[in-house]
Design a protein around this motif. Structure first.
Motif, PDB file in Angstrom:
ATOM      1  N   LEU A  91       0.825  -1.202   0.000  1.00 14.53           N
ATOM      2  CA  LEU A  91       0.000   0.000   0.000  1.00 14.53           C
ATOM      3  C   LEU A  91       0.861   1.254   0.000  1.00 14.53           C
ATOM      4  O   LEU A  91       0.596   2.203  -0.745  1.00 14.53           O
ATOM      5  N   ARG A  92       1.897   1.248   0.813  1.00 17.05           N
ATOM      6  CA  ARG A  92       2.813   2.397   0.844  1.00 17.05           C
ATOM      7  C   ARG A  92       3.472   2.595  -0.517  1.00 17.05           C
ATOM      8  O   ARG A  92       3.601   3.725  -0.999  1.00 17.05           O
ATOM      9  N   ASN A  93       3.862   1.494  -1.144  1.00 20.21           N
ATOM     10  CA  ASN A  93       4.501   1.609  -2.459  1.00 20.21           C
ATOM     11  C   ASN A  93       3.531   2.146  -3.510  1.00 20.21           C
ATOM     12  O   ASN A  93       3.910   2.975  -4.349  1.00 20.21           O
ATOM     13  N   LEU A  94       2.281   1.685  -3.470  1.00 21.69           N
ATOM     14  CA  LEU A  94       1.303   2.156  -4.450  1.00 21.69           C
ATOM     15  C   LEU A  94       1.024   3.647  -4.301  1.00 21.69           C
ATOM     16  O   LEU A  94       0.824   4.358  -5.293  1.00 21.69           O
ATOM     17  N   VAL A  95       0.995   4.136  -3.057  1.00 20.56           N
ATOM     18  CA  VAL A  95       0.690   5.544  -2.815  1.00 20.56           C
ATOM     19  C   VAL A  95       1.884   6.446  -3.122  1.00 20.56           C
ATOM     20  O   VAL A  95       1.696   7.618  -3.453  1.00 20.56           O
ATOM     21  N   THR A  96       3.085   5.909  -3.056  1.00 20.02           N
ATOM     22  CA  THR A  96       4.293   6.727  -3.287  1.00 20.02           C
ATOM     23  C   THR A  96       4.910   6.415  -4.659  1.00 20.02           C
ATOM     24  O   THR A  96       4.763   7.184  -5.602  1.00 20.02           O
ATOM     25  N   ILE A  97       5.558   5.256  -4.749  1.00 21.48           N
ATOM     26  CA  ILE A  97       6.207   4.879  -6.009  1.00 21.48           C
ATOM     27  C   ILE A  97       5.176   4.743  -7.123  1.00 21.48           C
ATOM     28  O   ILE A  97       5.406   5.164  -8.267  1.00 21.48           O
ATOM     29  N   LEU A 320       5.591  -3.740  -9.845  1.00 14.47           N
ATOM     30  CA  LEU A 320       6.762  -3.183  -9.165  1.00 14.47           C
ATOM     31  C   LEU A 320       6.469  -2.897  -7.693  1.00 14.47           C
ATOM     32  O   LEU A 320       7.308  -3.144  -6.820  1.00 14.47           O
ATOM     33  N   CYS A 321       5.271  -2.397  -7.396  1.00 11.67           N
ATOM     34  CA  CYS A 321       4.942  -2.016  -6.014  1.00 11.67           C
ATOM     35  C   CYS A 321       4.630  -3.216  -5.135  1.00 11.67           C
ATOM     36  O   CYS A 321       4.681  -3.104  -3.906  1.00 11.67           O
ATOM     37  N   THR A 322       4.295  -4.357  -5.728  1.00  5.68           N
ATOM     38  CA  THR A 322       3.985  -5.551  -4.932  1.00  5.68           C
ATOM     39  C   THR A 322       5.019  -6.656  -5.155  1.00  5.68           C
ATOM     40  O   THR A 322       4.732  -7.834  -4.919  1.00  5.68           O
ATOM     41  N   TRP A 323       6.204  -6.271  -5.568  1.00  3.40           N
ATOM     42  CA  TRP A 323       7.231  -7.245  -5.962  1.00  3.40           C
ATOM     43  C   TRP A 323       7.553  -8.237  -4.835  1.00  3.40           C
ATOM     44  O   TRP A 323       7.595  -9.438  -5.024  1.00  3.40           O
ATOM     45  N   ASN A 324       7.772  -7.714  -3.619  1.00  2.90           N
ATOM     46  CA  ASN A 324       8.149  -8.568  -2.494  1.00  2.90           C
ATOM     47  C   ASN A 324       6.986  -8.825  -1.533  1.00  2.90           C
ATOM     48  O   ASN A 324       7.195  -9.158  -0.368  1.00  2.90           O
ATOM     49  N   SER A 325       5.778  -8.649  -2.018  1.00  5.69           N
ATOM     50  CA  SER A 325       4.617  -8.857  -1.154  1.00  5.69           C
ATOM     51  C   SER A 325       4.254 -10.336  -1.106  1.00  5.69           C
ATOM     52  O   SER A 325       4.802 -11.164  -1.829  1.00  5.69           O
ATOM     53  N   GLY A 326       3.298 -10.657  -0.242  1.00  4.08           N
ATOM     54  CA  GLY A 326       2.845 -12.034  -0.135  1.00  4.08           C
ATOM     55  C   GLY A 326       1.737 -12.374  -1.108  1.00  4.08           C
ATOM     56  O   GLY A 326       1.183 -13.474  -1.056  1.00  4.08           O
ATOM     57  N   LEU A 327       1.407 -11.442  -2.004  1.00  5.31           N
ATOM     58  CA  LEU A 327       0.348 -11.691  -2.976  1.00  5.31           C
ATOM     59  C   LEU A 327       0.822 -12.641  -4.066  1.00  5.31           C
ATOM     60  O   LEU A 327       1.958 -12.536  -4.538  1.00  5.31           O
TER      61      LEU A 327
END
Length: 641
Positions: A91-97, A320-327
């Motif tokens: 979420l932080r990545n989506l709002v920023t990057i 890119l924003c969820t690259w290292n997420s658990g999704l």
């Protein structure tokens, strides 16, 4: 000169058409924004010419500002912080990057494909970095998806709106004043977000503190105090630093939610109703003010711009924003697909079109047309296909499991243990200290309180449970509790033990409240059986060959009063059996069988073990019952099928 009646008629028609669109959307299970856009365009200047938003003059800007503030406050108030914690990094990545990726990618697409000048292209990109809670929220209510995915999309929709609004204002300022210093751009964005966040946090805390202390206020007046407070916070932030008000309202909603107000659920319901009204009015007015000719004049290049935004920029952004997420890849792909633009893009672009035209800068109407083209395509394409895509990618939410049971009696405690043995959540609620003590001795979570208290139901986790069962000794109380659960929490399954009096008034939520186990279950009798040890606990699997005979045999035993079905295991999920449930091949039925022998055997042996365990009883069809009863049951089953 326009008469006051013209403006009155405009507002009335807007509200009527907006609510009609909402009703139609609910009825057809389609995102209501689809019909809001259609109705607005049809009633506007390019349609039947009934609505003329220009009659409002500067009042339109006032309505837009206050309505958007209300919408974002309600979004912040509804954010589940616990769910957001699971996707906080993404979420932080989506709002920023992600904002930066969409700004750059959208600007390049608008310039190269739509042939817009670079400044206007980046202004368009800034306007469409946002997704909208006004679209995401209703869409996710109709398309139940995985909780992580839903939390990520909802959080992005709420938090990115103020970021996108401030960013677009800063880009507009660059266009108007010609100062393209990136340092000033970033510092201006951070400053506005910081000021808005600080004022919103302080305002939300003050509102929460006041509402907790002001016990003399009625619930209705408390709701209006919050409405006045949020608009006051918005105006204060705007006066300190322009365009910081939206961030202030989002943060105020989040802080007020964390204050855990006793009336929070009623407050959220009131704000939700106001938000539906605000969304309805705004979309109708803004769509009615849209020129279809200006959209057509954009040409194919602008269509390709929107398609590039949807199918190139958005996927790059999400991956890119969820690259290292658990999704997993299916969840990421669904997030890529769902990015409809909403009211913030529409309202801000409409205001910018006016400002650019007043300053003599070309491109204002084109920007508005392109933004609305983006809204139309994303809403229609993504909104109408969301359910199908979710099913195709298998990201629909797992069925809500677990149960909240009101009444700590032998039958409810037995059911609670069965849920626990299957690893599912269970909570009991009772006002009797002795009954609660018995549940505690069996290590069953229990609340010594009234189930009429919504705070207790909230703490028990009913919002995320699959089943609510009211099974106290008072049938009328059970019905009231079930109705309250439906109104406040809307769990998937609501059951209550209540007498079926043909002369009594039907429940207020008829169709949503079922009786558990069997019609007019004699719960008092079965509680006595369990207490006296006159039951055996067994299970049977309904198989495809011989299913009708198995079902008929079970129903015959139920009618004879010898057996009561408790739980049904279907698709690896356990749930309390509703009396009206149609059984299917593959269902596993867990039941109680009346058998006075165990009581006698325990007396003879001196044992005192009241804990029942699942037994391998004889097959259900081997339990003897009168042939006439079985034949009648078999005929009824065949008739129903």
């Amino acid at each position: 000169m326009d008469s006051p009646f013209d403006i009155t008629l405009l507002i009335v028609l807007t509200v009527v058409s907006g609510i009609a669109a909402q009703v139609l959307g609910d009825y057809l299970k389609v995102p209501s924004i689809v019909f809001l856009l259609l109705f607005g365009i049809l009633l506007g200047a390019d349609g039947f010419g009934v609505l003329h938003p220009n009659l409002l003059g500067d009042g339109l800007e006032v309505i837009v500002s206050l309505s958007v503030a209300l919408i974002l406050f309600e979004g912040g108030l509804n954010l589940e912080l616990r769910e957001l914690g699971r996707v906080s990094t993404s979420l932080r990545n989506l709002v920023t990057i992600g904002t930066l990726i969409t700004l750059i990618g959208g600007g390049m697409a608008a310039h190269w494909l739509g042939e817009f000048p670079w400044p206007i292209a980046f202004l368009y990109a800034a306007l469409v970095v946002v997704t909208g809670p006004t679209v995401i929220g209703p869409l996710l209510k109709q398309v139940q998806v995985d909780r992580q995915v839903a939390a990520l999309l909802e959080g992005e929709g709420v938090l990115i709106d103020p970021v996108g609004a401030i960013l677009s204002v800063l880009v507009l300022d660059i266009i108007l004043n010609g100062d393209a210093d990136p340092v000033r751009l970033i510092s201006g964005l951070v400053l506005r977000l910081g000021i808005g966040g600080a004022i919103g946090a302080a305002g939300g805390w003050v509102m929460g503190f006041f509402l907790k202390k002001a016990e003399f206020l009625s619930e209705e007046l408390k709701n209006l105090v919050v409405l006045a407070g949020l608009w006051g916070i918005f105006c204060l932030a705007q006066s300190v630093r322009d365009e910081s008000g939206l961030m202030a309202t989002v943060v105020a909603g989040i802080v007020l939610r964390s204050a855990s107000l006793p009336e929070e659920r009623l407050l959220r319901r009131f704000k939700g109703q106001l938000t539906i009204l605000a969304v309805s009015v705004l979309f109708i007015l803004l769509a009615a003010d849209l020129s279809i000719a200006s959209i057509i004049a954009l040409g194919w290049g602008s269509l390709f711009t929107v398609l590039a935004l949807m199918f190139i920029v958005r996927p790059i952004n999400v991956w890119l924003c969820t690259w290292n997420s658990g999704l997993n890849w299916r969840q990421k792909l669904f997030v890529c697909w769902i990015a409809p633009r909403g009211i913030v893009s529409a309202s801000v672009s409409s205001l910018f079109a006016i400002l650019l035209t007043q300053r003599g800068i070309n491109g204002g109407d084109s920007i508005k047309a392109l933004v609305f083209l983006t809204i139309i395509l994303t809403v229609f394409v993504q909104g109408l296909t969301a359910r199908w895509v979710a099913q195709l990618l298998r990201v629909t939410s797992t069925k809500a499991t677990g149960a909240v049971i009101v009444g700590s009696n032998p039958l409810s405690r037995l059911i609670a243990r069965l849920f626990q043995e299957r690893g599912e959540s269970i909570v009991l609620i009772d006002t009797n200290p002795e009954a609660c003590k018995l549940a505690e001795q069996e290590n069953i979570p229990v609340f010594l309180s009234s189930a009429l208290d919504t705070n207790v139901l909230e703490e028990a986790g009913l919002a995320s449970m699959g089943t609510f069962v009211a099974m106290t000794s008072n049938g009328e109380v059970n019905l009231v509790l079930a109705q309250r659960a439906v109104e406040e929490f809307q769990p998937p399954r609501v059951l209550a033990i209540f007498p079926r009096d043909p002369q009594a008034n039907p429940p207020a939520n008829k169709g949503k409240i079922n009786q558990p186990f069997m019609p007019d279950v004699p719960s008092k009798t079965w509680n006595e059986y369990i207490s006296d040890g006159e039951v055996k606990l067994g299970e049977t699997l309904l198989k495809e060959p011989g299913f009708a005979f198995q079902e008929a045999h079970l129903q015959a035993l139920i009618r004879s009063g010898e057996l009561v079905p408790l739980l049904i295991e279907r698709e690896a999920h356990l749930q309390v059996v509703p009396a009206s449930e149609a059984w299917q091949p593959g269902d596993r039925i867990i039941y109680l069988l009346h058998d006075p022998k165990p009581k006698l055997l325990r007396r003879l042996s001196g044992a005192n073990n009241s804990r029942l365990t699942l037994e391998k009883l004889p097959a259900v069809e081997e339990i003897p019952i009168p042939a006439a009863v079985l034949e009648t049951a078999l005929e009824e089953v065949k008739a129903e099928s």
